[in-house]
Design an enzyme around this catalytic site. Structure first.
Site, PDB file in Angstrom:
ATOM      1  N   LEU A  21       0.556  -0.747  -0.255  1.00 17.93           N
ATOM      2  CA  LEU A  21       0.491   0.214  -0.016  1.00 17.93           C
ATOM      3  C   LEU A  21       0.758   1.627  -0.491  1.00 17.93           C
ATOM      4  O   LEU A  21       0.380   1.814  -0.397  1.00 17.93           O
ATOM      5  CB  LEU A  21      -0.905  -0.457   1.184  1.00 17.93           C
ATOM      6  CG  LEU A  21      -1.977   1.557   1.147  1.00 17.93           C
ATOM      7  CD1 LEU A  21      -2.871   1.355   0.030  1.00 17.93           C
ATOM      8  CD2 LEU A  21      -2.452   1.234   2.978  1.00 17.93           C
ATOM      9  N   LYS A  22       1.879   1.099   0.596  1.00 18.14           N
ATOM     10  CA  LYS A  22       2.573   2.274   0.432  1.00 18.14           C
ATOM     11  C   LYS A  22       3.150   2.786  -0.236  1.00 18.14           C
ATOM     12  O   LYS A  22       3.071   4.076  -0.995  1.00 18.14           O
ATOM     13  CB  LYS A  22       4.432   1.938   1.703  1.00 18.14           C
ATOM     14  CG  LYS A  22       5.306   3.532   1.315  1.00 18.14           C
ATOM     15  CD  LYS A  22       6.823   2.762   2.114  1.00 18.14           C
ATOM     16  CE  LYS A  22       7.573   3.568   2.288  1.00 18.14           C
ATOM     17  NZ  LYS A  22       7.509   4.760   2.961  1.00 18.14           N
ATOM     18  N   SER A 433      22.592  15.354  11.935  1.00 11.32           N
ATOM     19  CA  SER A 433      22.476  15.478  10.890  1.00 11.32           C
ATOM     20  C   SER A 433      22.376  16.012  10.115  1.00 11.32           C
ATOM     21  O   SER A 433      22.530  17.508   9.787  1.00 11.32           O
ATOM     22  CB  SER A 433      21.024  13.457  10.553  1.00 11.32           C
ATOM     23  OG  SER A 433      20.020  14.857  10.669  1.00 11.32           O
ATOM     24  N   GLU A 484      26.663  12.477  10.067  1.00  7.01           N
ATOM     25  CA  GLU A 484      25.380  11.347  10.997  1.00  7.01           C
ATOM     26  C   GLU A 484      25.020   9.998   9.834  1.00  7.01           C
ATOM     27  O   GLU A 484      23.646   9.488   9.434  1.00  7.01           O
ATOM     28  CB  GLU A 484      24.129  10.889  11.609  1.00  7.01           C
ATOM     29  CG  GLU A 484      24.391  11.936  13.277  1.00  7.01           C
ATOM     30  CD  GLU A 484      22.925  11.683  13.320  1.00  7.01           C
ATOM     31  OE1 GLU A 484      21.866  11.497  14.011  1.00  7.01           O
ATOM     32  OE2 GLU A 484      23.112  12.908  14.431  1.00  7.01           O
ATOM     33  N   CYS A 516       6.386   3.757   7.191  1.00  9.28           N
ATOM     34  CA  CYS A 516       6.684   2.839   8.132  1.00  9.28           C
ATOM     35  C   CYS A 516       8.024   2.390   8.995  1.00  9.28           C
ATOM     36  O   CYS A 516       8.966   3.250   8.234  1.00  9.28           O
ATOM     37  CB  CYS A 516       6.619   1.619   7.251  1.00  9.28           C
ATOM     38  SG  CYS A 516       4.918   1.297   6.614  1.00  9.28           S
ATOM     39  N   HIS A 641      18.556  17.171  23.072  1.00  9.29           N
ATOM     40  CA  HIS A 641      17.956  17.555  22.150  1.00  9.29           C
ATOM     41  C   HIS A 641      16.431  17.056  22.209  1.00  9.29           C
ATOM     42  O   HIS A 641      17.279  15.843  21.936  1.00  9.29           O
ATOM     43  CB  HIS A 641      18.510  17.772  20.216  1.00  9.29           C
ATOM     44  CG  HIS A 641      17.370  17.689  19.292  1.00  9.29           C
ATOM     45  ND1 HIS A 641      17.210  19.140  18.995  1.00  9.29           N
ATOM     46  CD2 HIS A 641      16.776  16.934  18.344  1.00  9.29           C
ATOM     47  CE1 HIS A 641      16.213  18.842  18.320  1.00  9.29           C
ATOM     48  NE2 HIS A 641      15.832  17.592  18.288  1.00  9.29           N
ATOM     49  N   CYS A 643      12.108  17.789  20.582  1.00 11.67           N
ATOM     50  CA  CYS A 643      12.101  18.041  19.121  1.00 11.67           C
ATOM     51  C   CYS A 643      10.715  18.429  19.365  1.00 11.67           C
ATOM     52  O   CYS A 643       9.912  17.177  18.711  1.00 11.67           O
ATOM     53  CB  CYS A 643      12.811  17.821  17.924  1.00 11.67           C
ATOM     54  SG  CYS A 643      12.414  15.736  17.891  1.00 11.67           S
ATOM     55  N   GLU A 665      12.812  22.892  19.774  1.00  7.84           N
ATOM     56  CA  GLU A 665      11.925  23.206  18.407  1.00  7.84           C
ATOM     57  C   GLU A 665      10.894  23.920  19.466  1.00  7.84           C
ATOM     58  O   GLU A 665      11.041  24.114  20.016  1.00  7.84           O
ATOM     59  CB  GLU A 665      10.813  21.804  18.252  1.00  7.84           C
ATOM     60  CG  GLU A 665      10.069  22.854  16.964  1.00  7.84           C
ATOM     61  CD  GLU A 665       9.641  21.453  16.531  1.00  7.84           C
ATOM     62  OE1 GLU A 665       9.521  20.530  15.942  1.00  7.84           O
ATOM     63  OE2 GLU A 665       7.733  21.877  16.494  1.00  7.84           O
ATOM     64  N   HIS A 694      10.856  21.559   8.601  1.00  3.61           N
ATOM     65  CA  HIS A 694       9.983  20.840   8.025  1.00  3.61           C
ATOM     66  C   HIS A 694      10.064  21.471   6.934  1.00  3.61           C
ATOM     67  O   HIS A 694       9.103  20.727   6.005  1.00  3.61           O
ATOM     68  CB  HIS A 694       9.322  19.864   9.157  1.00  3.61           C
ATOM     69  CG  HIS A 694       9.974  19.984  10.261  1.00  3.61           C
ATOM     70  ND1 HIS A 694       9.778  21.111  11.292  1.00  3.61           N
ATOM     71  CD2 HIS A 694      10.035  19.003  11.131  1.00  3.61           C
ATOM     72  CE1 HIS A 694      10.438  20.233  12.219  1.00  3.61           C
ATOM     73  NE2 HIS A 694       9.993  18.889  12.215  1.00  3.61           N
TER      74      HIS A 694
END
Ligand code: GLN
Ligand code: ZN
Length: 751
Positions: A21-22, A433, A484, A516, A641, A643, A665, A694
């Site tokens: 489905l993904k 990262s 990372e 997922c 951190h 977030c 954040e 984001h």
């Protein structure tokens, strides 16, 4: 007449055993396949699911548990409650996905955690002008399709109380329960349509009723089920509660005219409680005895004893999972590399369905009829209990000896660190990262499949690290990171190296929409086989004179994103993971690393649903973090951190973590978090994210300066750090460079 059933589950995974489905949904979004092709994949998945549940011996099969994206969004569609801003989109499917993901012009619905799971739902927006109307096409179709296959189908709906409690009031009044009267007639109408279409039972999910609820909310639940059970023509109602015990709500629900109630028997005290509610004697109890949230094989003897103790309390009894199996992977059959004895201890979705069937059969025809299965379960349990990997004497002895978790006072640390680090005012850094390029992914995949050897892999990762270090130097950041590149995932990376954890090859669980995750399995005592990150970080440090910050994941987050042990308290597992992280911080320090960041983005995620459980959780969570970070000397600076922006209930815990620097954040909440921190006496270093990572947009120098000005109103310059909101791994390299250049420029100007 009520049709009896004996074996069921409350729901199933739906993303597809191979994530079909993904893949189909993402192809549809990319316009590579059309709606018809998408629907044909979906139809096949639904049918396979129903037939496999029926084939495994369930005599009531949940339907309408499929979703293209999310069941709460489906409920908003069912009730005609999509926001106005998507109503102009003609195509039904595009409108649905626009509400879920947004498009060029439309902002999507907010997304948030589904109770205390790692599944995320979309938050419906209800305004005073929302006029509800019934759109039952999806559920009626799934019911019809299932009945056509002769599947004993039981449609599943998100209940009216949970729907309203999870929705957000926009531009108007909360609580939204005021709107019950608008939607109850729609549910009533739907129940009649379901009965007409041949449904004998309907499952109405009300997980919201297991959290703390006010008297008004409980009264609303009573009113709802009095009303719905009074509907003339309707299926029998199974009210499904899960993710905890119902507490005082149980007798209230039992006093309504519903026919059945599912109870989460994995919740502490749930069995005793069920036995103490006389009104249940007239109901069908659907016993949620097979844990739907973990991957452990059920102790069938114990389960049978529990079921036996309930027989007298219920009008009749059926066996079920404690919640939908949405939260576990499909099947162990997809894990050829998990071998015995570990394999024999586990039960994924399909195996849990089989356990339900066995327990139901034992109830129907006696335990002799399932002697073989009971024996196998006993053997597995014994093997698990006696496995030496569950009891690491060295780890236990170290913890039992008691390790002090308090560092020197913050002021002393500040002095010790200032001398070694020589940072400018308003130091600039990033969260860890850097963009995960295709090259990086290819190298990791090639290493996994044996396409390249370890030496070649190390060479490629080092070249990525060198690029990222050079980039940061060019940009002029003050505290660097290695980027990372070697980490597929911030939890799995550590789980793969720690004793006591196992990884799955295909154990995918839906996190949200098409996304997922593959949670590792924590099965034994935790220890390191050696340093996990030191070579990479030390390599980065060897390339620069600026301090390189070592990156680790904290114990709470490692547990939150794994399947955890059920044979010891979570806090004991947390201490063991913390000990391993502690050893890693010490190794980093010995390798010359002067700053170590221990990320705890999931600190708030694990917060229990019930108020009475929160304080205890926060206490052990904070302790575990401090255990991980207190092994280093005063001169080593510890960062953490976090977030998310709604700190509310965990704000005191953030202070208690006692990290020298906390990055959080804040860009989306306009620095409000700083005032919140001040109000609880936080006086350590803080790096409120000065821009939102984001979105791909590059923030201007002015914008970042504005954020810094706002931050400086709340925090003195000596304590303020300058960094983005979160890690940069999902971003493109060009936008990252441009954004960070602006960030550095803004910080310099401000100095
Ligand atoms: N260090 C991690 C990163 O930068 C933190 C990720 C997170 O906050 N979820 O990717
Ligand atoms: Zn983050």
């Amino acid at each position: 007449m009520t049709i009896e059933f004996t074996a069921t589950v409350l729901g199933s995974p739906r993303i597809g055993p191979k994530r079909e489905l993904k893949k189909a949904v993402e192809s549809y979004w990319a316009k590579k396949i059309d709606a018809a092709a998408l629907e044909s994949v979906a139809k096949q998945l639904r049918e396979d699911n129903w037939l496999s549940l029926q084939g495994a011996g369930l005599d009531s099969v949940p339907v309408n548990t499929f979703s293209y994206y999310d069941q709460v969004l489906d409920t908003a569609v069912l009730l005609g409650a999509l926001p106005d801003r998507v109503q102009g989109i003609d195509d039904e499917l595009d409108r649905y996905f626009a509400a879920a993901r947004g498009n060029e012009t439309v902002v999507p619905l907010e997304m948030t955690k589904w109770f205390d799971t790692n599944y995320h739902y979309l938050v419906p927006e209800i305004t005073p002008s929302t006029t509800f109307s019934l759109h039952p096409k999806k559920v009626l179709k799934e019911l019809k399709d299932a009945l056509a296959l002769r599947v004993p189908a039981r449609p599943v709906l998100v209940g009216p109380v949970t729907f309203l409690l999870l929705s957000k009031a926009v531009g108007g009044s909360s609580p939204l329960l005021d709107r019950l009267d608008d939607i109850l007639p729609l549910y009533a109408d739907l129940l009649t349509q379901l009965a007409d279409a041949g449904a004998e039972w309907v499952q109405i999910d009300e997980p919201a009723l297991v959290a703390d609820r006010t008297q008004d909310e409980i009264a609303a639940a009573k009113r709802t089920y009095d009303y719905l059970s009074a509907v003339d023509r309707r299926p029998s109602i199974l009210l499904a509660s899960y993710f905890g015990g119902l507490g005082g709500v149980l007798p209230v629900l039992a006093s309504t005219g519903i026919e059945g109630l599912s109870i989460d028997l994995t919740a502490p005290g749930a069995v005793e409680q069920a036995a103490s509610v006389p009104a249940l004697a007239g109901k069908r109890i659907v016993a949620g005895i097979v844990d739907g949230r973990n991957i452990w094989r059920t102790d069938l003897d114990k389960a049978l004893a529990t079921l036996a103790s309930l027989v007298g309390s219920a009008g009749s009894l059926a066996v079920s999972s404690s919640c939908s199996l949405l939260h576990v992977p499909y099947t162990l059959d997809s894990e050829p590399d998990i071998t015995d004895p570990l394999r024999s201890w586990l039960a994924f979705g399909a195996e849990k369905v089989a356990e339900v069937a066995v327990l139901a059969k034992a109830l129907r025809t006696g335990t002799d009829s399932v002697a073989v299965e009971l024996d196998a379960a006993r053997g597995a349990l014994t093997s698990r209990r006696n496995d030496p990997r569950l009891h690491d004497a060295a780890v236990r002895a170290r913890l039992a000896a008691g390790i002090g978790v308090d560092r020197s006072p913050a002021e002393a640390r500040r002095h010790a660190q200032a001398a070694g680090l020589e940072l400018p005012a308003l130091p600039t850094t990033t969260i860890g990262s850097y963009p995960q390029t295709t090259q990086i992914r290819l190298a990791r995949a090639a290493r996994r499949t044996g396409g390249i050897d370890e030496a070649e892999y190390v060479r490629r990762m080092q070249s990525e690290i060198a690029d990222v270090v050079a980039l940061q130097e060019r940009i002029g950041l003050d505290v660097l990171v290695h980027g990372e590149p070697e980490r597929n995932d911030m939890v799995q990376y550590f789980a793969e190296q720690l004793n006591g954890f196992a990884a799955t090859a295909n154990g995918w669980v839906q996190s949200y929409g098409s996304r997922c995750v593959r949670p590792p399995i924590l099965f034994g005592d935790v220890s390191r086989t050696g340093a996990m990150t030191v070579d990479w970080i030390a390599y980065a440090q060897s390339l620069t004179d600026k301090p390189v910050k070592g990156m680790l994941t904290g114990p709470v987050t490692i547990l939150a994103w794994s399947f955890v042990r059920d044979d010891q308290p979570l806090q004991d597992s947390a201490d063991q993971v913390a000990l391993a992280i502690r050893d890693e911080t010490v190794d980093l320090e010995s390798a010359g690393i002067r700053i170590v960041q221990v990320d705890e983005p999931a600190l708030r995620e694990l917060l229990p649903l019930r108020t009475q459980d929160k304080a205890k959780y926060l206490e052990w969570a904070v302790r575990a973090f401090k255990l991980s970070t207190s092994g280093v000397s005063d001169s080593t600076q510890i960062h953490t951190h976090l977030c998310y922006s709604e700190f509310g209930e965990v704000i005191d815990a953030i202070v208690a973590l006692d990290a020298d620097v906390t990055s959080i954040e804040a860009a989306r909440s306009h620095m409000e978090v700083l005032d919140d921190l001040n109000s609880v006496g936080f006086d350590l270093g803080v790096g409120p994210g000065v821009y939102d990572i984001h979105s791909p947009r590059v923030p201007s120098v002015e914008e970042i300066t504005e954020s810094l000005r706002a931050a400086l109103k709340a925090v003195p310059a000596e304590r303020l750090w300058v960094n983005p909101d979160c890690g940069l791994k999902t971003r493109g390299i060009a936008e990252v460079e441009a954004s960070l250049r602006n960030l550095v420029e803004a910080a310099r100007a401000m100095r």
